[in-house]
Each structure stands twice: as C-alpha cells, then as structure tokens.
Design a protein around this motif. Structure first.
Motif, PDB file in Angstrom:
ATOM      1  N   ILE A 264      37.372  41.246  30.321  1.00 33.27           N
ATOM      2  CA  ILE A 264      36.416  40.593  31.212  1.00 33.27           C
ATOM      3  C   ILE A 264      36.437  39.081  31.005  1.00 33.27           C
ATOM      4  O   ILE A 264      36.410  38.306  31.972  1.00 33.27           O
ATOM      5  N   LEU A 267      39.535  37.720  32.738  1.00 34.06           N
ATOM      6  CA  LEU A 267      39.414  37.720  34.191  1.00 34.06           C
ATOM      7  C   LEU A 267      38.409  36.678  34.683  1.00 34.06           C
ATOM      8  O   LEU A 267      38.615  36.053  35.732  1.00 34.06           O
ATOM      9  N   LEU A 268      37.332  36.473  33.935  1.00 32.24           N
ATOM     10  CA  LEU A 268      36.380  35.409  34.274  1.00 32.24           C
ATOM     11  C   LEU A 268      37.052  34.046  34.222  1.00 32.24           C
ATOM     12  O   LEU A 268      36.854  33.195  35.102  1.00 32.24           O
ATOM     13  N   THR A 271      39.363  33.562  37.243  1.00 29.47           N
ATOM     14  CA  THR A 271      38.601  33.319  38.473  1.00 29.47           C
ATOM     15  C   THR A 271      38.016  31.922  38.486  1.00 29.47           C
ATOM     16  O   THR A 271      38.038  31.237  39.524  1.00 29.47           O
ATOM     17  N   LEU A 320      38.039  41.335  39.033  1.00 33.13           N
ATOM     18  CA  LEU A 320      36.941  41.264  38.067  1.00 33.13           C
ATOM     19  C   LEU A 320      35.868  42.291  38.400  1.00 33.13           C
ATOM     20  O   LEU A 320      35.352  42.986  37.517  1.00 33.13           O
TER      21      LEU A 320
END
Length: 435
Positions: A264, A267-268, A271, A320
């Motif tokens: 996570i 992926l954060l 992004t 995400l």
C-alpha cells in the motif's frame, strides 16, 4: 622533410575526417551484457541528464539532453556502449535493410564527447517507439531475461515505453522513463516502482505482433530479421490471461513477498508521484497557451495534452483501490498501520461500494491530518490526493491543452470555449467500471 611533414599532416587530417562517433574495441558478450545490467541498476538515475556534476566532481558530459520516452530507452544503451567502447547498431528506421551505428562520421571535426552528443540528438530525431520493435525482441518471464537494461513497451495505440532499472525482490519493476517533452521541459527523468496497467500496455493487440510488454536488445546479427528468429525470443507473456497478467508475472519474478503495508505504501507513493508530476506537464501547456492564441496543430497538441498521463494516474488510483479492497476482504486490513488506514479511508470513503457509487457520494476533500500528498497545482492553490482522486474520477480533470488551468485541474467542468472551438485529438475520460 617539409614535404613529408605535409604528407603526414594530410594523412592525419584524412583519418580524422573519417572519425567514427567512437571507436569500438570490444564486442558484446554475456559478460558485457551483465556489466550493462549492473550499470543500469546502479547508474541509470532520474538525474542522469539533469545533474551538472558527477559524484567525482567532474562535469556531467550528458547534462542538458532533453529526452522523450523512446529517447530514454535508446540513450541507456548508447551511452553504455560509448563508455565501454562497444558497438551500437540498430536497424535504420528510414531505410529498409540498412543499419545505423556509432561508425557514422558526419561530425568528424568535433571532439569525441561532442560527436556523441550530436549522435544522440541525431538518434532522438530518428528513432521512436515505432522503431523500438525492430531493435528489441519479446523475452520469456524470468529474472534471467527480465532484468536491468530491459524495457517495457505499449502497443502503438499508446506509444509509450519505460526502461527497467531493476526488478525489485518483490517482483515489481523499478522503471525509469520520460514522457513527451516540450521546449520548456526540464532534463530530469521520472521513475515508478509499480506495474503499468496491462490493459493500457497491451491495448488494441495483446499478441506478439502488438510489440508490447517486456523486451530486450537484439544482437547486431539479428537486426533486419523476423523477430521469432532472434535467440531468446519468447511469446510466453502473450499466453497469460490479461486479467491475471500482473499477478502471474510478479509471482514469477519475486524473490520474496511484500507485506500489505509495504504494498500500500508503494502504491500510494506511485500515485502521488503521478499527481505531482502532472503539475509540471500542465504548467508547460499553460505557458504555451498563454503565449499562443491560435488553435494547436496535432504535433503541438500531442506535446501539451495529457490523456495518457491522466489515464496512467487513474490506473494507479484503481490499482491502489483494488489492492485495499482485496486486503480488507482477506484479513480486514489488520496488517496495515492505523495511519495508513486513515489515509486510505479519506481517499476511498466508500471502499466497499463501486467506484461509481463512491464518486457520486464523495464531496470536496478538505485538507486534514489524514491528507496525503498535498500539492500546489496552481499559484496559491493546493489539494490533497483525495481531492485529486475525486476530481479525476468525476471526469472533471481536462487533458485538453486548449483549456486553461481551472479546467485542466477540474475546478470547473469543461470544455472551455476555446477548447470547443479548436480541434482536439485522443480525449480521455475515466471508466469507473474497471473494478
């Protein structure tokens, strides 16, 4: 003696007049490929062209080269070949059956480093994502073949490419790349540690003939030959169901599994980088718009529009969202840090609902302690990742370079009057059915 001196000088000048870009004294071999792989892993950085000085204090000979996505891929191979006195040979995209190489002699009067820079600029004007399939080939899925120095391509519909800096132990690629550049672009490259959306990578042709996916460099002996005759050729990646492509490939490449929190967080970060990177790209378009009152032609529009960039950001949000939903389904998110859960719930306030339902229910996001990636996008204006997600999912974000800043960033819904009056190409809008 004087005549002999003149003769020697003439001979020297004659040889100099035929100077190659560089003289190759070594040949590509498994050992040099391994050195190339290690050089890319350690030296191929986002500041490769933007840093003025090297760690040893010397001037960076590559400073100021402005590259797009395909230029980035070719530069990686050209520069290593130059520094190691290896041949660089590709298929000539302008003449069937011919090649281009470091033996070109059109910049004879210049120093070697200037010859190299001229050669790079020449290549940037000559090569593109259309020429890359002729110089590379699709590989099997293993860490021996998908490694530092390889590349990923999309189909010609999306005409994009990434260099593979390395495959992380978790089986995820660390990609270094660039996008289409304008005259005001900086010299820095971009990077991401995540998968591009395979639906976008293979869009329109999920087969060998689409040329998308992981590829590696052809040896000179395999240029101008059918791709299936290249040693190491494999169609394995096209035989995987597309909806299982990322999971399958990552599992094959992974040395260990990443934790929920690590995934996570990664992926954060990806992004957020897409969001912040969009600011520079949009600003270049706004600067052009301010100084040019006429409608843009296709080439200019293509330079300053952002449909592919916006779709990649949207895809990262969706990746995400899917990852968070899957984690909640498997273990309720009990392996995630409480802070991360709070941040995710601000971005996805109705995670158990469909993306369309969540978007319809989501109001403007106010910045709080749970805000992630607060970014200044226009002078005096900032928003967090949750608000940018709301706007892009609602279709408010404009990728049309004829729109001004308020439209480009979704403060108001477009198109603007100017955008309506000028021709546009390849518009993009979010597809919320991608669950």
């Amino acid at each position: 003696m004087f005549r002999n001196l003149i003769l020697l000088v003439s001979l020297f000048l004659g040889v100099s007049a035929q100077a190659a870009v560089w003289t190759d004294v070594n040949q590509w071999s498994p050992a040099y490929e391994a050195r190339f792989n290690e050089w890319v892993r350690t030296e191929w950085r986002v500041d490769f062209f933007s840093r003025k000085s090297l760690p040893n204090g010397q001037s960076n000979p590559y400073y100021g080269m402005r590259v797009d996505c395909a230029d980035t891929v070719y530069s990686m191979r050209i520069i290593f070949a130059f520094e190691n006195r290896l041949p660089f040979v590709i298929q000539d995209p302008t003449a069937s059956g011919k090649t281009l190489s470091n033996k070109m002699s059109r910049w004879d009067s210049q120093s070697e480093i200037n010859r190299l820079r001229q050669f790079l600029w020449f290549m940037y004007e000559t090569v593109s994502t259309r020429s890359l399939p002729n110089d590379t080939y699709p590989v099997a899925i293993s860490r021996d073949t998908i490694r530092s120095g390889a590349l990923i391509m999309t189909t010609k519909k999306n005409h994009h490419s990434w260099t593979v800096k390395e495959i992380l132990p978790i089986g995820v690629p660390h990609l270094v790349y660039n996008s289409v550049v304008g005259s005001a672009s900086g010299y820095g490259l971009q990077e991401r540690q995540s998968w591009p959306n395979p639906d976008w990578v293979f869009e329109g042709e999920f087969s060998v003939s689409g040329n998308a996916g992981f590829r590696y460099w052809r040896p000179e002996s395999s240029l101008n030959r059918p791709v299936w005759e290249v040693p190491g050729y494999s169609d394995e990646q096209y035989r995987i169901p597309l909806n299982k492509w990322v999971r399958y490939v990552q599992n094959r490449l992974a040395l260990r599994q990443e934790t929920d929190n690590q995934m996570i967080t990664r992926l954060l970060k990806t992004t957020c980088e897409g969001f912040t990177g969009r600011v520079t790209s949009v600003n270049e378009g706004l600067a052009y718009l301010k100084s040019n009152s006429r409608c843009m032609d296709y080439a200019t529009y293509d330079t300053y529009s952002t449909p592919n960039r916006d779709r990649r950001i949207f895809d990262d949000f969706m990746a995400l969202r899917r990852a968070y939903r899957e984690i909640l389904h498997i273990n309720g998110g009990n392996q995630l840090d409480a802070t991360v859960v709070t941040q995710l719930n601000k971005i996805f306030p109705a995670i158990n609902q469909s993306a369309a339902t969540e978007t319809a229910q989501m109001g403007p996001s106010v910045q709080t302690g749970a805000s992630v990636c607060v970014t200044a996008y226009l002078p005096g204006k900032a928003m967090d990742l949750a608000e940018f997600k709301r706007r892009i999912f609602a279709g408010l974000i404009s990728n049309n370079p004829h729109d001004d800043g308020a439209y480009r960033w979704g403060e108001v819904r477009g198109p603007s009057q100017r955008a309506r009056s000028c021709q546009s190409w390849d518009p993009w809008s979010p597809d919320l059915s991608q669950e």
